[in-house]
Write a protein that holds these residues in place. Structure first.
Motif, PDB file in Angstrom:
ATOM      1  N   PRO A 215       2.989 -20.674 -13.803  1.00 47.82           N
ATOM      2  CA  PRO A 215       1.914 -19.202 -12.749  1.00 47.82           C
ATOM      3  C   PRO A 215       2.556 -19.054 -11.591  1.00 47.82           C
ATOM      4  O   PRO A 215       2.020 -17.993 -11.071  1.00 47.82           O
ATOM      5  N   GLU A 216       3.303 -20.062 -10.869  1.00 53.66           N
ATOM      6  CA  GLU A 216       3.286 -19.547  -9.701  1.00 53.66           C
ATOM      7  C   GLU A 216       4.330 -18.771  -9.587  1.00 53.66           C
ATOM      8  O   GLU A 216       5.378 -18.413  -8.770  1.00 53.66           O
ATOM      9  N   GLN A 217       5.174 -18.642 -10.884  1.00 53.84           N
ATOM     10  CA  GLN A 217       6.584 -18.278 -10.265  1.00 53.84           C
ATOM     11  C   GLN A 217       6.551 -16.926 -10.876  1.00 53.84           C
ATOM     12  O   GLN A 217       6.556 -16.684 -12.244  1.00 53.84           O
ATOM     13  N   ARG A 218       6.207 -16.304  -9.634  1.00 58.13           N
ATOM     14  CA  ARG A 218       6.500 -14.747  -9.804  1.00 58.13           C
ATOM     15  C   ARG A 218       7.211 -14.130  -8.480  1.00 58.13           C
ATOM     16  O   ARG A 218       6.579 -14.939  -7.898  1.00 58.13           O
ATOM     17  N   ILE A 219       7.238 -12.911  -8.568  1.00 58.02           N
ATOM     18  CA  ILE A 219       7.512 -11.969  -7.692  1.00 58.02           C
ATOM     19  C   ILE A 219       6.969 -10.824  -7.287  1.00 58.02           C
ATOM     20  O   ILE A 219       6.708 -10.007  -8.468  1.00 58.02           O
ATOM     21  N   ASP A 220       6.378 -10.182  -6.471  1.00 58.22           N
ATOM     22  CA  ASP A 220       6.281  -8.792  -6.195  1.00 58.22           C
ATOM     23  C   ASP A 220       8.123  -7.875  -5.562  1.00 58.22           C
ATOM     24  O   ASP A 220       8.222  -8.096  -4.988  1.00 58.22           O
ATOM     25  N   LEU A 221       8.075  -7.122  -6.792  1.00 60.79           N
ATOM     26  CA  LEU A 221       9.443  -6.754  -6.481  1.00 60.79           C
ATOM     27  C   LEU A 221       8.929  -5.278  -5.972  1.00 60.79           C
ATOM     28  O   LEU A 221       7.802  -4.127  -6.803  1.00 60.79           O
ATOM     29  N   PHE A 222       9.635  -4.504  -4.744  1.00 62.31           N
ATOM     30  CA  PHE A 222       9.416  -3.492  -4.970  1.00 62.31           C
ATOM     31  C   PHE A 222      10.759  -2.425  -5.193  1.00 62.31           C
ATOM     32  O   PHE A 222      12.148  -2.622  -4.290  1.00 62.31           O
ATOM     33  N   PRO A 223      11.167  -2.035  -6.236  1.00 64.45           N
ATOM     34  CA  PRO A 223      12.339  -1.608  -6.678  1.00 64.45           C
ATOM     35  C   PRO A 223      12.903  -0.578  -5.167  1.00 64.45           C
ATOM     36  O   PRO A 223      12.232   0.775  -4.592  1.00 64.45           O
ATOM     37  N   ALA A 224      14.466   0.278  -5.189  1.00 63.25           N
ATOM     38  CA  ALA A 224      14.936   0.760  -4.570  1.00 63.25           C
ATOM     39  C   ALA A 224      14.312   2.149  -5.310  1.00 63.25           C
ATOM     40  O   ALA A 224      14.423   2.144  -6.598  1.00 63.25           O
ATOM     41  N   ALA A 225      15.049   4.007  -4.560  1.00 61.34           N
ATOM     42  CA  ALA A 225      14.612   5.050  -5.324  1.00 61.34           C
ATOM     43  C   ALA A 225      15.640   4.756  -6.449  1.00 61.34           C
ATOM     44  O   ALA A 225      15.533   5.649  -7.308  1.00 61.34           O
ATOM     45  N   GLU A 226      16.857   4.358  -6.656  1.00 62.93           N
ATOM     46  CA  GLU A 226      17.928   4.622  -7.504  1.00 62.93           C
ATOM     47  C   GLU A 226      18.283   3.466  -8.087  1.00 62.93           C
ATOM     48  O   GLU A 226      17.889   2.657  -7.875  1.00 62.93           O
ATOM     49  N   PRO A 227      18.201   3.655  -9.544  1.00 63.48           N
ATOM     50  CA  PRO A 227      17.758   1.909 -10.241  1.00 63.48           C
ATOM     51  C   PRO A 227      19.689   1.411  -9.712  1.00 63.48           C
ATOM     52  O   PRO A 227      20.779   2.643  -9.690  1.00 63.48           O
TER      53      PRO A 227
ATOM     54  N   GLU B  29       0.628  -1.573  -0.300  1.00 64.48           N
ATOM     55  CA  GLU B  29       0.016  -0.248   0.150  1.00 64.48           C
ATOM     56  C   GLU B  29       0.677   1.226  -0.035  1.00 64.48           C
ATOM     57  O   GLU B  29       0.351   2.130  -0.450  1.00 64.48           O
ATOM     58  N   THR B  30       2.148   1.644   0.441  1.00 60.58           N
ATOM     59  CA  THR B  30       3.166   2.394   0.264  1.00 60.58           C
ATOM     60  C   THR B  30       4.295   2.424  -0.077  1.00 60.58           C
ATOM     61  O   THR B  30       4.477   3.357   0.167  1.00 60.58           O
ATOM     62  N   LEU B  31       4.615   1.034  -0.560  1.00 58.73           N
ATOM     63  CA  LEU B  31       5.668   1.573  -1.545  1.00 58.73           C
ATOM     64  C   LEU B  31       5.080   1.393  -3.205  1.00 58.73           C
ATOM     65  O   LEU B  31       4.102   0.913  -3.009  1.00 58.73           O
ATOM     66  N   ARG B  32       6.053   1.644  -3.921  1.00 65.15           N
ATOM     67  CA  ARG B  32       6.197   1.542  -5.964  1.00 65.15           C
ATOM     68  C   ARG B  32       6.198  -0.497  -5.621  1.00 65.15           C
ATOM     69  O   ARG B  32       7.237  -0.016  -5.015  1.00 65.15           O
ATOM     70  N   VAL B  33       5.283  -0.925  -6.226  1.00 66.78           N
ATOM     71  CA  VAL B  33       5.364  -1.868  -6.458  1.00 66.78           C
ATOM     72  C   VAL B  33       5.606  -2.445  -7.825  1.00 66.78           C
ATOM     73  O   VAL B  33       4.434  -1.986  -8.619  1.00 66.78           O
ATOM     74  N   HIS B  34       5.931  -3.699  -7.998  1.00 62.83           N
ATOM     75  CA  HIS B  34       5.760  -4.046  -9.173  1.00 62.83           C
ATOM     76  C   HIS B  34       4.837  -5.773  -9.403  1.00 62.83           C
ATOM     77  O   HIS B  34       6.344  -6.287  -8.625  1.00 62.83           O
ATOM     78  N   ARG B  35       3.664  -5.809  -9.363  1.00 58.95           N
ATOM     79  CA  ARG B  35       3.270  -7.504  -8.568  1.00 58.95           C
ATOM     80  C   ARG B  35       3.254  -8.482  -9.991  1.00 58.95           C
ATOM     81  O   ARG B  35       2.919  -7.862 -10.777  1.00 58.95           O
TER      82      ARG B  35
END
Length: 286
Positions: A51-63, A37-43
């Protein structure tokens, strides 16, 4: 069931020492939901064909930040990546991207399939990190309980790394194994195997300790940790695996963390003011 069987069941039941298990499971879910809810996330980022091979990725501010990939526990039959993002806020605040990795669960999937699935996901994350959100500069792995087993299995899947044309020692910057099980043969005599359905041959095949004994290498620097309030089985599992990893040439930091047990230790993963979090931060800094 014999008395010996009952004793082994208790030894491999980490919740037997934790009267407030539900509160910790609820916190996994609540902290993970708050992160989404509070962070940028790529779900639902794919890291494999299943189908089970998935990540929810929360990137840091800097690339180009390092990436911590976390694999959840649940004895290979419970929980999911939805409850596995509780450390995301700590890592992102420290300038480290975070990913919660999912995998198929028993009894729908057998242990051979679960370990192969997780290992394939890890290799694909490593090989494709430049194309992930935030383009991570390095991949660090971590896992709790069953997740620690899956991380260790992935690192020691020498045939899988060779087939992918990758070297795990070059692809994985470090790995943190929390309260893991590394020899699965004892589990074939416990309630845990009711859902897993392993025979002794399968248990040996999917045991990281057996792979180490067979000479599989490629381990990155390791943090191997458990809480002081764990059952004897988890203490023995860690001690034997850490000893074998050192004998195989790995750089191992082994921790028995005061005041922590099987279910609250993971909350320290990204918190550098804790014993575990400080050791992980040192590995990430290199």
């Amino acid at each position: 069931m014999t008395t010996a069987g009952l004793d082994l069941d208790l030894d491999y039941s980490p919740s037997s020492l934790v009267p407030d298990l539900d509160a910790h499971l609820a916190r996994y879910a609540a902290d993970s939901a708050r992160a989404r809810e509070t962070l940028r996330v790529h779900r639902d980022v794919p890291c494999g064909p299943l189908p089970e091979q998935r990540i929810d990725l929360f990137p840091a501010a800097e690339p180009g930040a390092p990436l911590m990939v976390f694999v959840h526990g649940g004895y290979w039959q419970e929980l999911s990546r939805s409850e596995a993002a509780f450390a995301a806020a700590d890592f992102v605040a420290a300038g480290v991207s975070f990913a919660a990795l999912g995998y198929g669960l028993a009894p729908r999937h057998r242990m051979r399939a679960i370990t192969a699935m997780a290992a394939d996901s890890v290799r694909r994350i490593c090989a494709g990190r430049a194309g992930l959100p935030g383009a991570p500069s390095a991949v660090h792995l971590s896992g709790h309980s069953a997740g620690a087993h899956l991380v260790a299995s992935a690192l020691l899947d020498a045939a899988g790394w060779r087939a992918a044309g990758l070297d795990p020692a070059a692809e994985v910057a470090s790995a943190t194994l929390i309260s893991g099980v590394y020899d699965l043969e004892p589990l074939t005599h416990t309630y845990v195997n009711d859902a897993l359905g392993m025979d002794p041959a399968e248990a040996r095949e999917v045991s990281p300790l057996r792979l180490l004994a067979a000479g599989a290498g490629g381990l990155p620097p390791l943090v191997i940790a458990r809480g002081v309030r764990e059952t004897g089985a988890f203490g023995r599992q860690q001690e034997v695996f850490a000893q074998a990893a050192r004998a195989g040439g790995a750089d191992v930091t082994e921790l028995v963390v005061p005041g922590r047990h099987h279910f609250d230790l993971p909350f320290d993963l990204g918190e550098p003011a804790t014993v575990l979090g400080a050791a992980v931060a040192r590995r990430i800094r290199g």
